[in-house]
Design a protein around this motif. Structure first.
Motif, PDB file in Angstrom:
ATOM      1  N   LEU A   1       0.816  -1.208   0.000  1.00  0.00           N
ATOM      2  CA  LEU A   1       0.000   0.000   0.000  1.00  0.00           C
ATOM      3  C   LEU A   1       0.852   1.262   0.000  1.00  0.00           C
ATOM      4  N   ALA A   2       2.047   1.197   0.605  1.00  0.00           N
ATOM      5  CA  ALA A   2       2.949   2.347   0.596  1.00  0.00           C
ATOM      6  C   ALA A   2       3.658   2.508  -0.747  1.00  0.00           C
ATOM      7  N   MET A   3       4.012   1.406  -1.395  1.00  0.00           N
ATOM      8  CA  MET A   3       4.882   1.461  -2.574  1.00  0.00           C
ATOM      9  C   MET A   3       4.150   1.460  -3.906  1.00  0.00           C
ATOM     10  N   ARG A   4       3.048   0.742  -4.017  1.00  0.00           N
ATOM     11  CA  ARG A   4       2.405   0.547  -5.321  1.00  0.00           C
ATOM     12  C   ARG A   4       2.063   1.874  -6.016  1.00  0.00           C
ATOM     13  N   PRO A   5       1.461   2.842  -5.321  1.00  0.00           N
ATOM     14  CA  PRO A   5       1.133   4.084  -6.031  1.00  0.00           C
ATOM     15  C   PRO A   5       2.362   4.818  -6.549  1.00  0.00           C
ATOM     16  N   LEU A   6       3.476   4.702  -5.847  1.00  0.00           N
ATOM     17  CA  LEU A   6       4.693   5.411  -6.241  1.00  0.00           C
ATOM     18  C   LEU A   6       5.347   4.745  -7.444  1.00  0.00           C
TER      19      LEU A   6
ATOM     20  N   VAL B   1       9.051   5.867  -8.252  1.00  0.00           N
ATOM     21  CA  VAL B   1      10.012   4.854  -7.790  1.00  0.00           C
ATOM     22  C   VAL B   1      10.273   3.899  -8.956  1.00  0.00           C
ATOM     23  N   PRO B   2      11.511   3.809  -9.428  1.00  0.00           N
ATOM     24  CA  PRO B   2      11.806   2.905 -10.555  1.00  0.00           C
ATOM     25  C   PRO B   2      11.508   1.449 -10.211  1.00  0.00           C
TER      26      PRO B   2
ATOM     27  N   PRO C   1       7.614 -12.686  -2.323  1.00  0.00           N
ATOM     28  CA  PRO C   1       7.062 -12.813  -3.681  1.00  0.00           C
ATOM     29  C   PRO C   1       5.858 -11.900  -3.923  1.00  0.00           C
ATOM     30  N   GLU C   2       4.946 -11.798  -2.964  1.00  0.00           N
ATOM     31  CA  GLU C   2       3.784 -10.928  -3.179  1.00  0.00           C
ATOM     32  C   GLU C   2       4.174  -9.457  -3.084  1.00  0.00           C
ATOM     33  N   MET C   3       5.188  -9.135  -2.282  1.00  0.00           N
ATOM     34  CA  MET C   3       5.654  -7.750  -2.191  1.00  0.00           C
ATOM     35  C   MET C   3       6.196  -7.282  -3.534  1.00  0.00           C
ATOM     36  N   MET C   4       6.823  -8.166  -4.281  1.00  0.00           N
ATOM     37  CA  MET C   4       7.293  -7.829  -5.624  1.00  0.00           C
ATOM     38  C   MET C   4       6.141  -7.840  -6.630  1.00  0.00           C
ATOM     39  N   ALA C   5       5.379  -8.927  -6.634  1.00  0.00           N
ATOM     40  CA  ALA C   5       4.348  -9.116  -7.663  1.00  0.00           C
ATOM     41  C   ALA C   5       3.309  -8.011  -7.653  1.00  0.00           C
ATOM     42  N   HIS C   6       2.977  -7.495  -6.487  1.00  0.00           N
ATOM     43  CA  HIS C   6       1.862  -6.559  -6.396  1.00  0.00           C
ATOM     44  C   HIS C   6       2.301  -5.108  -6.200  1.00  0.00           C
ATOM     45  N   THR C   7       3.601  -4.856  -6.251  1.00  0.00           N
ATOM     46  CA  THR C   7       4.084  -3.474  -6.378  1.00  0.00           C
ATOM     47  C   THR C   7       4.628  -3.214  -7.774  1.00  0.00           C
ATOM     48  N   GLY C   8       5.035  -4.272  -8.472  1.00  0.00           N
ATOM     49  CA  GLY C   8       5.685  -4.108  -9.767  1.00  0.00           C
ATOM     50  C   GLY C   8       7.185  -3.972  -9.666  1.00  0.00           C
ATOM     51  N   LEU C   9       7.736  -4.107  -8.452  1.00  0.00           N
ATOM     52  CA  LEU C   9       9.189  -4.053  -8.296  1.00  0.00           C
ATOM     53  C   LEU C   9       9.828  -5.287  -8.924  1.00  0.00           C
TER      54      LEU C   9
ATOM     55  N   ALA D   1      18.263  10.514  -4.720  1.00  0.00           N
ATOM     56  CA  ALA D   1      19.095  10.163  -5.871  1.00  0.00           C
ATOM     57  C   ALA D   1      18.668   8.842  -6.506  1.00  0.00           C
ATOM     58  N   GLN D   2      17.948   8.005  -5.747  1.00  0.00           N
ATOM     59  CA  GLN D   2      17.481   6.717  -6.265  1.00  0.00           C
ATOM     60  C   GLN D   2      16.212   6.860  -7.102  1.00  0.00           C
ATOM     61  N   LEU D   3      15.532   7.986  -6.982  1.00  0.00           N
ATOM     62  CA  LEU D   3      14.181   8.127  -7.501  1.00  0.00           C
ATOM     63  C   LEU D   3      14.164   8.908  -8.806  1.00  0.00           C
ATOM     64  N   ALA D   4      13.000   8.964  -9.408  1.00  0.00           N
ATOM     65  CA  ALA D   4      12.829   9.780 -10.608  1.00  0.00           C
ATOM     66  C   ALA D   4      13.158  11.235 -10.282  1.00  0.00           C
ATOM     67  N   ALA D   5      13.577  11.975 -11.284  1.00  0.00           N
ATOM     68  CA  ALA D   5      14.063  13.342 -11.061  1.00  0.00           C
ATOM     69  C   ALA D   5      13.026  14.215 -10.364  1.00  0.00           C
ATOM     70  N   GLN D   6      11.750  14.009 -10.671  1.00  0.00           N
ATOM     71  CA  GLN D   6      10.711  14.862 -10.107  1.00  0.00           C
ATOM     72  C   GLN D   6      10.187  14.353  -8.763  1.00  0.00           C
ATOM     73  N   ALA D   7      10.770  13.286  -8.247  1.00  0.00           N
ATOM     74  CA  ALA D   7      10.203  12.616  -7.080  1.00  0.00           C
ATOM     75  C   ALA D   7      10.692  13.229  -5.773  1.00  0.00           C
ATOM     76  N   ASP D   8      10.265  14.454  -5.511  1.00  0.00           N
ATOM     77  CA  ASP D   8      10.551  15.024  -4.202  1.00  0.00           C
ATOM     78  C   ASP D   8       9.448  14.587  -3.236  1.00  0.00           C
ATOM     79  N   ALA D   9       9.622  14.907  -1.964  1.00  0.00           N
ATOM     80  CA  ALA D   9       8.685  14.435  -0.944  1.00  0.00           C
ATOM     81  C   ALA D   9       7.256  14.907  -1.201  1.00  0.00           C
ATOM     82  N   PRO D  10       7.023  16.171  -1.565  1.00  0.00           N
ATOM     83  CA  PRO D  10       5.642  16.574  -1.836  1.00  0.00           C
ATOM     84  C   PRO D  10       4.984  15.775  -2.962  1.00  0.00           C
ATOM     85  N   ARG D  11       5.750  15.413  -4.000  1.00  0.00           N
ATOM     86  CA  ARG D  11       5.166  14.627  -5.098  1.00  0.00           C
ATOM     87  C   ARG D  11       4.886  13.194  -4.659  1.00  0.00           C
ATOM     88  N   LEU D  12       5.777  12.625  -3.850  1.00  0.00           N
ATOM     89  CA  LEU D  12       5.511  11.288  -3.320  1.00  0.00           C
ATOM     90  C   LEU D  12       4.231  11.306  -2.488  1.00  0.00           C
ATOM     91  N   HIS D  13       4.129  12.288  -1.630  1.00  0.00           N
ATOM     92  CA  HIS D  13       2.952  12.407  -0.771  1.00  0.00           C
ATOM     93  C   HIS D  13       1.691  12.625  -1.596  1.00  0.00           C
TER      94      HIS D  13
END
Length: 313
Positions: free
Chosen positions: A123-128, A134-135, A183-191, A217-229
């Motif tokens: 639930l935390a990762m899938r939308p990002l 999040v690549p 396995p489900e953490m990967m399958a259902h986030t797309g990681l 530095a790990q994230l997409a260029a536009q991925a600052d905290a306000p955009r993640l939120h």
């Protein structure tokens, strides 16, 4: 007309809690197996096939065996084990996962209930991931602290017996880096890369919080905290059971400590984004016996039956 419901594994922690959720409802008829027949395959098969909804609160191998006993095409199985969580023939029991998930749950007769750690992580990762912030190729790490009820009856008895000083401290486990929820953490986030995941059992009964540290530095260029939120807020807008807390939640920062038990006795998930400079910390908390197990199963049942999603919850 009442819906017939059977819990196969009614004496386990998850099964008992499902019965508690159903106890006050007048739209279901709970089918019960006599204690002396709990391992009788013929009687279990009879009840499974008599049910509109059958919950499988069993170990993986037993859940697979139980599923094979069902011949009634009208019986909807909701499996609380890990056996079917990445099986394409089973729908993943997380209505908030993505657009169209509720429709899949309504149509499906095979629903795999998510794991407690996995629910919070997904639930935390899938939308990002879906938003491209999040690549998919990113190797993330996560820590989850949970109450001892997640270990089932044996662990509950161990903690409540007392006398073992080791149980008074947090206990990291799954140090072989092959936790069954991966396995489900990967399958259902797309990681595409398995997270480095460390769960920790704490000396409290229930409550769970997953934390996921990220560097800008790990994230997409536009991925600052306000955009993640904002991505989390957009994804969960209007959701009954997911609450996105304010960015750098003032109440938590003022207190200085995170309340792992803050969602106990609810079917709610709280999501947090904390940030400072180039560092971001995502956190998700839930009741490991509620939205992390039995509550999620009942929510999926409600979606499948087309009744109010929060009925009994």
């Amino acid at each position: 007309m009442k819906h017939a419901v059977f819990v196969d594994g009614q004496e386990g922690t998850t099964g008992l809690r499902i019965h508690e959720y159903l106890a006050g409802r007048d739209d279901v008829e709970v089918l019960r197996i006599a204690p002396e027949l709990r391992k009788d395959a013929a009687e279990r098969a009879r009840l499974l096939n008599a049910a509109d909804i059958a919950f499988l609160c069993l170990p993986d191998a037993a859940a697979i065996e139980a599923a094979a006993l069902v011949t009634n095409p009208k019986t909807c199985l909701i499996d609380a084990s890990t056996a079917h969580r990445i099986d394409a023939a089973w729908s993943f029991g997380l209505p908030e996962l993505a657009a169209g998930q509720r429709e899949r749950l309504r149509a499906s007769k095979r629903i795999a209930n998510p794991g407690c750690h996995a629910s919070a992580f997904i639930l935390a990762m899938r939308p990002l991931v879906d938003a491209g912030l999040v690549p998919r190729s990113l190797g993330v790490s996560a820590t989850s602290i949970t109450g001892y009820s997640g270990g089932g009856k044996k662990m509950i008895e161990q903690y409540e017996a007392g006398g073992d000083a080791r149980l008074m401290a947090p206990r990291p486990y799954a140090l072989g880096l092959a936790h069954k929820h991966l396995p489900e953490m990967m399958a259902h986030t797309g990681l595409e890369v398995a997270p480095v995941f460390m769960p920790v059992v704490g000396p409290f009964y229930k409550g769970l919080a997953v934390s996921i540290p990220l560097h800008r530095a790990q994230l997409a260029a536009q991925a600052d905290a306000p955009r993640l939120h904002a991505a989390l807020e957009a994804h969960y807008a209007g959701e009954r059971f997911v609450r996105v807390m304010p960015l750098n939640d003032g109440a938590t920062l003022q207190d200085g400590f995170f309340d792992v038990q803050g969602c106990n006795d609810t079917n709610r998930v709280d999501l947090f984004v904390f940030a400072r400079g180039e560092q971001v910390l995502l956190m998700a908390r839930l009741d490991n016996l509620g939205k992390g197990a039995s509550g999620a199963a009942v929510q999926s049942m409600n979606v499948h039956l087309g009744v109010a999603e929060d009925l009994g919850l």
